[in-house]
Write an enzyme that holds these catalytic residues in place. Structure first.
Site, PDB file in Angstrom:
ATOM      1  N   ARG A  27       2.357   5.717  -4.787  1.00  0.00           N
ATOM      2  CA  ARG A  27       1.277   4.820  -5.223  1.00  0.00           C
ATOM      3  C   ARG A  27      -0.099   5.352  -4.835  1.00  0.00           C
ATOM      4  O   ARG A  27      -1.020   5.344  -5.650  1.00  0.00           O
ATOM      5  CB  ARG A  27       1.454   3.419  -4.635  1.00  0.00           C
ATOM      6  CG  ARG A  27       2.571   2.616  -5.296  1.00  0.00           C
ATOM      7  CD  ARG A  27       2.777   1.302  -4.589  1.00  0.00           C
ATOM      8  NE  ARG A  27       3.079   1.571  -3.186  1.00  0.00           N
ATOM      9  CZ  ARG A  27       2.976   0.672  -2.203  1.00  0.00           C
ATOM     10  NH1 ARG A  27       2.580  -0.551  -2.466  1.00  0.00           N
ATOM     11  NH2 ARG A  27       3.278   0.991  -0.975  1.00  0.00           N
ATOM     12  N   ASN A  45       4.787  -0.952  -6.482  1.00  0.00           N
ATOM     13  CA  ASN A  45       6.223  -0.778  -6.321  1.00  0.00           C
ATOM     14  C   ASN A  45       6.924  -1.983  -6.930  1.00  0.00           C
ATOM     15  O   ASN A  45       6.419  -3.109  -6.848  1.00  0.00           O
ATOM     16  CB  ASN A  45       6.604  -0.700  -4.833  1.00  0.00           C
ATOM     17  CG  ASN A  45       6.287   0.655  -4.229  1.00  0.00           C
ATOM     18  OD1 ASN A  45       6.089   1.637  -4.924  1.00  0.00           O
ATOM     19  ND2 ASN A  45       6.242   0.704  -2.914  1.00  0.00           N
TER      20      ASN A  45
END
Length: 100
Positions: A27, A45
Site C-alpha cells: 500500500r 487492504n
C-alpha cells in the site's frame, strides 16, 4: 480556438491485486509511486488478503501504474491483477483508505 484534442483524457482504473501483497509495504509503495506519477485515488487492504486500488489520471500514466502493480514493491509476490475501467470521480489526492 483551443485544440481540446491535445488535452489528456482522464481515466479511472479500479484494480484488485492478489498474491503476497499484504504485510510487504504494498500500500505505501503504491501511494509513493502513484503520487510521483501525479495520479489521484486510493489503496487499501481487503479482508480476503488482496489489495484494492483506484487510480485516476491520464490514460498513459494510469496504464504505467497498472503495469507497476504487476510487480509491486520488492517483497511482494503478485499472482494476479484484475483491472476494471470506470467513470472518473475527480479525486483530489492519493491516499491509503481503511477497509469499511
Amino acid at each position: 480556438m483551443q485544440n481540446y484534442t491535445s488535452l489528456p483524457k482522464i481515466v479511472r482504473a479500479h484494480v484488485f491485486i492478489s498474491g503476497r501483497v499484504q504485510g510487504v509495504g504494498y500500500r505505501y509503495s503504491t501511494v509513493d509511486t502513484a503520487s510521483q506519477l501525479g495520479l489521484t485515488g486510493w489503496v487499501r487492504n481487503l479482508p480476503d488478503s488482496r489489495v484494492e486500488a483506484v487510480f485516476e489520471g491520464a490514460r498513459e500514466v494510469v496504464d504505467e501504474m497498472v503495469r507497476w502493480c504487476h510487480s509491486g514493491p520488492p517483497a511482494a509476490v503478485v499472482q494476479e491483477v484484475l483491472v476494471q475501467y470506470e467513470e472518473p470521480e475527480g479525486l483530489q489526492r492519493f491516499q491509503v483508505k481503511r477497509v469499511e
